[in-house]
Enzyme design. Structure first.
Site, PDB file in Angstrom:
ATOM      1  N   ARG A  27       0.577  -1.055  -0.091  1.00 38.88           N
ATOM      2  CA  ARG A  27       0.115  -0.173  -0.093  1.00 38.88           C
ATOM      3  C   ARG A  27       0.932   1.288  -0.056  1.00 38.88           C
ATOM      4  NH1 ARG A  27      -3.796  -0.289   4.905  1.00 38.88           N
ATOM      5  NH2 ARG A  27      -5.153  -1.734   3.775  1.00 38.88           N
ATOM      6  N   ARG A  44      -1.965   6.491   9.787  1.00 42.91           N
ATOM      7  CA  ARG A  44      -2.138   5.935   8.229  1.00 42.91           C
ATOM      8  C   ARG A  44      -2.205   7.412   7.172  1.00 42.91           C
ATOM      9  NH1 ARG A  44      -4.304   0.577   8.340  1.00 42.91           N
ATOM     10  NH2 ARG A  44      -3.575  -0.449   9.922  1.00 42.91           N
ATOM     11  N   CYS A  68     -14.269  -1.756   5.911  1.00 43.89           N
ATOM     12  CA  CYS A  68     -13.267  -1.088   5.186  1.00 43.89           C
ATOM     13  C   CYS A  68     -13.989  -0.197   4.152  1.00 43.89           C
ATOM     14  CB  CYS A  68     -12.453  -2.162   4.535  1.00 43.89           C
ATOM     15  SG  CYS A  68     -11.460  -2.923   5.883  1.00 43.89           S
ATOM     16  N   CYS A 100     -15.552  -3.344  -0.405  1.00 40.19           N
ATOM     17  CA  CYS A 100     -14.247  -3.450   0.194  1.00 40.19           C
ATOM     18  C   CYS A 100     -13.598  -4.646  -0.782  1.00 40.19           C
ATOM     19  CB  CYS A 100     -14.013  -3.749   1.507  1.00 40.19           C
ATOM     20  SG  CYS A 100     -14.794  -5.460   1.871  1.00 40.19           S
ATOM     21  N   LYS A 126      -6.208   6.895  12.287  1.00 39.75           N
ATOM     22  CA  LYS A 126      -6.549   7.538  11.113  1.00 39.75           C
ATOM     23  C   LYS A 126      -7.005   8.889  11.104  1.00 39.75           C
ATOM     24  CE  LYS A 126      -7.993   3.068   9.234  1.00 39.75           C
ATOM     25  NZ  LYS A 126      -9.257   2.281   8.564  1.00 39.75           N
ATOM     26  N   CYS A 165      -8.436 -11.053   1.046  1.00 36.82           N
ATOM     27  CA  CYS A 165      -8.294 -10.607   2.486  1.00 36.82           C
ATOM     28  C   CYS A 165      -8.496 -11.719   3.250  1.00 36.82           C
ATOM     29  CB  CYS A 165      -9.446  -9.529   2.519  1.00 36.82           C
ATOM     30  SG  CYS A 165      -9.854  -9.120   4.233  1.00 36.82           S
ATOM     31  N   LYS A 184      -4.271   0.858  14.841  1.00 37.09           N
ATOM     32  CA  LYS A 184      -4.141   1.760  13.955  1.00 37.09           C
ATOM     33  C   LYS A 184      -4.521   3.289  14.288  1.00 37.09           C
ATOM     34  CE  LYS A 184      -6.512  -0.983  11.031  1.00 37.09           C
ATOM     35  NZ  LYS A 184      -7.322  -1.637  10.230  1.00 37.09           N
ATOM     36  N   CYS A 224     -16.891  -8.493   5.731  1.00 35.64           N
ATOM     37  CA  CYS A 224     -16.977  -8.540   7.121  1.00 35.64           C
ATOM     38  C   CYS A 224     -17.164  -7.471   7.916  1.00 35.64           C
ATOM     39  CB  CYS A 224     -15.624  -9.403   7.509  1.00 35.64           C
ATOM     40  SG  CYS A 224     -14.450  -8.090   8.077  1.00 35.64           S
TER      41      CYS A 224
END
Ligand code: SRM
Ligand code: SF4
Length: 573
Positions: free
Chosen positions: A74, A143, A479, A430, A209, A436, A207, A475
């Site tokens: 990424r 991120r 995302c 997503c 953001k 994934c 994480k 899921c």
């Protein structure tokens, strides 16, 4: 704050020698396509995930072969902008080292999939030569910083965009490991220069953001971020930012302790110095008080709810050394990408191209990737990624517009954008299967077909021009931000989705679970019934989300979204 029972990941980070771990050895090990166990966690901080092809798991297991491991890589692109030559380079790198598909993500950047272990280092070196980096795009760290990409807001856009870059730089880790391991730079001797006052040796608990929105468009879905900055503009001048904290999407099926939450505004800061200081100190508070035992409860949203907004505000002001002003008024009117050509105040042109689920490839119906390469080779358009997985060919001079238009027409990219229905243009899915590891159901591979089946239902009720937001994830991690859509479909098992409705169109109210684990027929039936009622009973052009909320969900609490009906009525902490 001292915490016992640190999670395994905390120990891995701490023992990693500034994120080096045994990555060099792992990458060189020829016997496996995977990495050493601890390095799987560490490599994320370097911008990649180890994955395997889930479509081929069974076949490989039958043949007693190791899973078909590869890496998803990424890029770090604050504000989502690259130069045309960088797109050419990216195109070539993707073709040589990955599946070839260039994937625009929901966070304004690019991912490549299917990079084999021995191609990782050459890929990162090639990115570096193209002045692109993957550092800190994954892992427990800040991120990619999002910034509104709307060309209509251009007068203040440059100024706001500069904030995205400044925040990005401010929150980069100090470790030199990335340069040593992937770019063969000399080993650092002076370890003092790696001391990281922000991340220290355990980085963030989870994480982190950040997004910046420029009202009236909430194209970045600002309130779904740990920190959301909302630009306050008066008389075309940037006055500062409202600062919101504690947004996040992820839920867990059957566990009410994990919930989606929209960020809450804690105040306003006017100068760049104050805004950057406040952002930095929000991270230090989360670093010090975030949950490091249970990763499911480690995001900022849980720290905010656990300690309370008043405590947060006091602590933030204490660490900043100044008081935040009261939040300033603002309003969002839209949350969308403006497809087609737009001209900005400098008379530069921007073409927003529809890219279904952000997947740039050539297929039997559209030579999208080839067309974009040709645009890039002219050197006359920047490539700007939106948070809705689309692409803006930006900053095109008046005298170059005809040439870019000719290429877009020749490759039928304008016709492709124009032909997409309102629903399709406002849909996101997503990645999910086949890469994934967390996917319970399909995402981007299935969504286009489902939309094709929903379109005639909308037409039946004359609703085909309604810009209803619909988002699907494989899921409950969220995302594609499904809990902030008017219709959210969240995978529960293969072919089945929880069905959420009632989010607003602007991203200021989460949706709620309406029906659990529906298959395709059930989803289409439900939509048929709901659209029929909506058509007959809506008043004054109400959006589908507002109507659904009023009609079917008004007894359900507003600000959080749980992932199972039984969760919805449980008491919150
Ligand atoms: Fe995500 C994990 C893909 C945006 C919440 N996400 C993953 C992983 C890396 C699976 C994994 O951990 O092994 C997925 C890789 C799939 C693949 O094969 O590429 C993945 N996330 C994506 C992308 C590519 C979706 C897309 O189709 O565009 C997006 C990449 C963004 C980027 O460029 O950085 C992506 N992920 C998001 C968003 C949306 C956003 O940030 O605006 C969210 C919800 C917002 C939030 O963070 O609350 C999101 N992803 C998650 C979570 C849940 C985090 C949590 O709070 O629990 C996970 C799982 C985890 O971290 O444990 C996850
Ligand atoms: Fe994977 Fe779930 Fe994220 Fe989709 S929402 S990419 S299935 S983690």
């Amino acid at each position: 704050m001292q915490q016992n029972n640190l999670s395994g990941t905390e120990r891995i980070k701490q023992a990693s020698d500034s994120l080096r771990g045994t990555l060099v050895e792992s990458i060189e090990k020829e016997i496996t396509g995977n990495l050493n166990e601890d390095d799987v966690a560490l490599v994320r901080f370097h911008g990649m995930y180890v994955q395997d092809d889930r479509d081929r798991r069974e076949e490989r297991a039958e043949k007693k072969l190791e899973r078909l491991y590869s890496f998803m890589i990424r890029l770090r692109l604050p504000g989502g902008v690259i130069a045309p030559q960088q797109w050419v380079d990216l195109h070539n790198i993707a073709g040589e080292n990955s599946t070839g598909v260039i994937k625009i993500t929901t966070r304004q950047t690019i991912q490549l999939h299917g990079v084999l272990k021995y191609d990782v280092k050459p890929t990162l070196k090639a990115f570096n030569e193209a002045h692109l980096t993957t550092l800190a795009t994954c892992g427990d760290i800040n991120r990619n910083v999002l910034c509104s990409s709307n060309p209509k807001q251009s007068k203040v856009h440059e100024e706001v965009f500069a904030y995205a870059k400044a925040i990005d730089q401010l929150l980069l880790p100090k470790t030199h490991a990335y340069y040593e391991i992937w770019l063969d730079e000399e080993k650092i001797v002076d370890k003092e220069s790696e001391v990281d006052p922000l991340y220290q040796d355990r980085y963030m608990p989870r994480k982190f953001k950040i997004a910046i929105a420029i009202p009236p468009n909430n194209d970045v879905d600002v309130l779904t971020n740990d920190i959301g900055l909302i630009a306050i503009i008066e008389n075309d001048k940037l006055k500062g930012f409202n600062i919101a904290i504690g947004g996040g999407m992820s839920t867990t099926h059957g566990n009410a302790d994990n919930y989606a939450r929209l960020a809450t505004i804690v105040g306003f800061a006017d100068t760049e110095e104050k805004v950057l200081k406040a952002v930095y100190e929000i991270l230090t508070i989360q670093r010090d008080y975030g949950n490091r035992s249970d990763r499911k409860l480690a995001r900022l949203k849980y720290t905010v709810d656990r300690l309370g907004l008043d405590w947060w505000k006091d602590e933030l002001e204490r660490r900043c050394g100044f008081r935040l002003e009261d939040e300033r008024p603002y309003s969002f009117h839209e949350r969308k990408d403006y497809y087609g050509w737009q001209q900005d105040h400098k008379e530069l042109w921007h073409y927003t191209l529809f890219i279904e689920n952000g997947r740039v490839l050539d297929d039997e119906t559209l030579a999208l990737k080839s067309g974009l390469l040709e645009v890039a080779k002219t050197g006359k358009a920047n490539f700007i990624f939106t948070c809705n997985q689309n692409l803006i060919l930006g900053d095109v001079k008046e005298e170059d517009k005809t040439q870019i238009t000719e290429i877009l027409e020749r490759f039928q990219l304008i016709a492709h954008t124009d032909a997409a229905s309102a629903l399709r243009k406002n849909a996101m899915a997503c990645v999910a299967l086949n890469t994934c590891p967390l996917a319970l159901a399909e995402g981007q591979r299935y969504m286009p077909d489902l939309i094709t089946k929903i379109e005639p239902i909308l037409e039946k009720y004359g609703l085909q021009n309604e810009e209803i937001t619909i988002r699907m994830t494989g899921c409950p991690n969220g995302c594609a931000r499904p809990f902030a859509a008017e219709i959210g479909l969240v995978g529960t098992s293969y072919g089945k989705y929880n069905f959420h409705i009632g989010g607003d169109r602007l991203g200021e109210r989460l949706n709620k679970l309406y029906k659990e684990s529906l298959n395709e027929d059930e989803i289409l039936n439900e939509l048929d019934n709901l659209f029929a009622t909506y058509k007959n009973e809506r008043v004054n052009g109400e959006t589908f989300g507002d109507f659904s909320h009023k009609k079917w969900l008004n007894s359900v609490p507003l600000t959080r979204s749980a992932s199972s009906l039984s969760d919805v009525n449980l008491p919150r902490p």
